[in-house]
Structure formats: structure tokens, C-alpha cells
Design an enzyme around this catalytic site. Structure first.
Site, mmCIF file in Angstrom:
data_model
loop_
_atom_site.group_PDB
_atom_site.id
_atom_site.type_symbol
_atom_site.label_atom_id
_atom_site.label_comp_id
_atom_site.label_asym_id
_atom_site.label_seq_id
_atom_site.Cartn_x
_atom_site.Cartn_y
_atom_site.Cartn_z
ATOM 1 N N ASP A 11 0.813 -1.213 0.000
ATOM 2 C CA ASP A 11 0.000 0.000 0.000
ATOM 3 C C ASP A 11 0.848 1.266 0.000
ATOM 4 O O ASP A 11 2.064 1.223 0.184
ATOM 5 C CB ASP A 11 -0.950 0.012 1.210
ATOM 6 C CG ASP A 11 -0.285 -0.485 2.499
ATOM 7 O OD1 ASP A 11 0.952 -0.366 2.619
ATOM 8 O OD2 ASP A 11 -0.995 -0.991 3.382
ATOM 9 N N ASN B 230 -8.214 -3.137 14.105
ATOM 10 C CA ASN B 230 -9.586 -3.448 13.682
ATOM 11 C C ASN B 230 -9.620 -4.619 12.699
ATOM 12 O O ASN B 230 -10.652 -4.900 12.097
ATOM 13 C CB ASN B 230 -10.256 -2.222 13.058
ATOM 14 C CG ASN B 230 -9.537 -1.717 11.811
ATOM 15 O OD1 ASN B 230 -8.564 -2.325 11.346
ATOM 16 N ND2 ASN B 230 -10.008 -0.617 11.253
ATOM 17 N N HIS C 192 -7.663 -4.905 9.913
ATOM 18 C CA HIS C 192 -7.320 -4.624 8.523
ATOM 19 C C HIS C 192 -5.975 -5.229 8.146
ATOM 20 O O HIS C 192 -5.096 -5.382 8.992
ATOM 21 C CB HIS C 192 -7.383 -3.127 8.198
ATOM 22 C CG HIS C 192 -6.274 -2.295 8.757
ATOM 23 N ND1 HIS C 192 -6.497 -1.221 9.590
ATOM 24 C CD2 HIS C 192 -4.929 -2.343 8.585
ATOM 25 C CE1 HIS C 192 -5.349 -0.653 9.895
ATOM 26 N NE2 HIS C 192 -4.385 -1.321 9.300
ATOM 27 N N GLU D 26 -9.923 -2.176 4.975
ATOM 28 C CA GLU D 26 -10.627 -1.883 6.219
ATOM 29 C C GLU D 26 -11.884 -2.747 6.360
ATOM 30 O O GLU D 26 -12.380 -3.317 5.380
ATOM 31 C CB GLU D 26 -11.037 -0.404 6.249
ATOM 32 C CG GLU D 26 -9.873 0.574 6.181
ATOM 33 C CD GLU D 26 -9.202 0.808 7.530
ATOM 34 O OE1 GLU D 26 -9.343 -0.031 8.432
ATOM 35 O OE2 GLU D 26 -8.525 1.844 7.667
#
Length: 243
Positions: free
Chosen positions: A67, A136, A138, A143
Site C-alpha cells: 500500500d 480493527n 485490517h 478496512e
């Protein structure tokens, strides 16, 4: 799914570096999918040490990063390309033309996502993909959502992710709100996937991701379905998994 419990962060880093170095030794022209963040720094330091001792050669390796922040150039100190240069690439003998990171300066979302997907296909896919995990769930910047995103895409970062990444910036307002990220399909098509995690703050999400149901609400949970997935965590990160 193979789960390895390491004693410490250093032990976790060394065990993960062993797996990556074995991949490079077995296939010198392999394609490595790489990740940024604080977790893999120790792993990269170990690989650099082995390179400097002559134990590993990166001259034929191709790397493809997960990313990059949309809007940041590779020479921006907060970009992921800059991070990789500082923590890994400039310390080994990888060829510059073999380094691949999403182009954060390309603001044409469709063009950049299509380019990156085609690049990965042209390289023959990824032999080993390194991952961390967000609080979370990811992976990359995939996400939590109602469905798994498949290909490279541009994502609006959740507030929790922005807050978690703010420590790398002068203040939270400077954190980019969007990023390009490799998709779940591409990650799942890697021949091998290696995840590393450390610290007590990752304990709850590791339990949810790998002992709970597979759901796009916890993107990492899809890795339960990967045929060659290894998770390495230190004792704190593994503390809720009852291993």
C-alpha cells in the site's frame, strides 16, 4: 493455518526473517510482497544483518508493497516508499527497477489501481506476502466492510486507522485520508502468506480474526482460508488465543 508463538519481539522478528530468507534462498528471483509499519522493522533489520554477512542475496528479488498513501510522493518522509527505502531497500543489493510500490502521486484512481493489478500479474503473482494486522483487523489498508475488496483499490481510511498512524506525523491533521492498497484477492492468491504481530494491543484482534468466523467485518479472518498461511506472534500478542 500454522501458528507460531515467539517469546519476544526479537524472537518473532528472527523467526519471520528465517521464513523470508528461506524463500529467497530457494528461489533467488522470487516476488516478495512487503509491508510497512513498526512491526516489521525488526524483521528487516535481521535480513539486512544476514545480507551484510553474505548469507542472503537480493539481487534477483522483486518486491511489491501492499500500500501507499494517496497524494504522497516516494521522497516524502511519511510515504511508505520512503519508509521502505530507509528501513530496508537502501541497505541491501536489490535493483531499484525491481522495487514496486503504488504511486501515491497518481491521482487517477482507476488508472493506478489497474496499473498495479497488471504489474502483479505480469510478475507472475506473489511468492510470499508479508502482513501485519491493524487493531480493527485490517490487512494492508483493507478496512472492515460489508464485502471483501478484491483488487487494488483506493480506500477512505477509517478514523481509527488515522489515529493509529498519527504517531508517524507531526499531528493527526497531516495524516492522508486515502490510500491505495492491494486487494484481498491478490493477497489470497500469494503462494504463501506470513503475518507477524506483537504486543498486548493485538491480542484481542488475533483471537477474533483466527478463532472467530470469516467475515469482511474482520478482513484478516479471510486468511483462515489460505492454503499456506503462517502467523507468528510474541507472547503478548498470542495471550488470548489459549495456545
Amino acid at each position: 493455518m500454522k501458528i507460531i508463538k515467539a517469546k519476544t519481539y526479537k524472537d518473532m522478528s528472527r523467526k519471520a526473517a528465517n521464513i523470508i530468507s528461506a524463500q529467497v534462498i530457494m528461489k533467488p528471483n522470487c516476488v516478495l510482497g512487503l509491508a510497512t509499519g513498526s512491526t516489521p522493522i525488526g524483521l528487516y533489520e535481521q535480513l539486512i544483518d544476514w545480507y551484510q554477512k553474505g548469507d542472503i542475496d537480493f539481487s534477483e528479488v522483486t518486491t511489491i508493497n501492499l500500500d501507499e498513501y494517496r497524494g504522497l510522493s516516494g521522497d516524502n518522509p511519511q510515504s511508505y516508499r520512503y519508509f521502505m527505502d530507509e528501513h530496508f531497500f537502501k541497505h541491501i543489493n536489490i535493483r531499484p527497477e525491481n522495487i514496486n510500490v503504488p504511486d501515491g502521486t497518481n491521482l487517477d484512481v482507476q488508472a493506478e489501481c489497474t496499473r498495479y493489478d497488471h504489474l502483479i500479474m505480469d510478475k507472475g503473482g506473489i511468492d510470499l506476502q508479508l502482513l501485519g494486522i491493524g487493531n480493527n483487523g485490517h490487512i494492508g489498508f483493507n478496512e472492515p466492510d460489508s464485502a471483501f475488496e478484491l483488487g487494488t483499490h483506493c480506500i477512505d481510511l477509517l478514523e481509527s486507522t488515522i489515529e493509529a498512524n498519527a504517531r508517524f506525523f507531526e499531528n493527526e491533521d497531516e495524516v492522508p485520508r486515502q490510500a491505495y492498497t492491494m486487494g484481498i484477492k491478490t493477497i489470497m492468491q500469494a503462494h504463501k502468506v506470513l503475518m507477524i504481530a506483537n504486543g498486548k494491543n493485538k491480542a484481542a484482534i488475533l483471537k477474533e480474526a483466527f478463532l472467530g468466523p470469516v467475515t469482511p467485518r474482520v478482513p484478516a479472518s479471510i486468511l483462515q482460508m489460505h492454503p499456506d498461511f503462517t502467523l507468528i506472534g510474541d507472547e503478548e500478542a498470542m495471550s488470548e488465543m489459549n495456545l
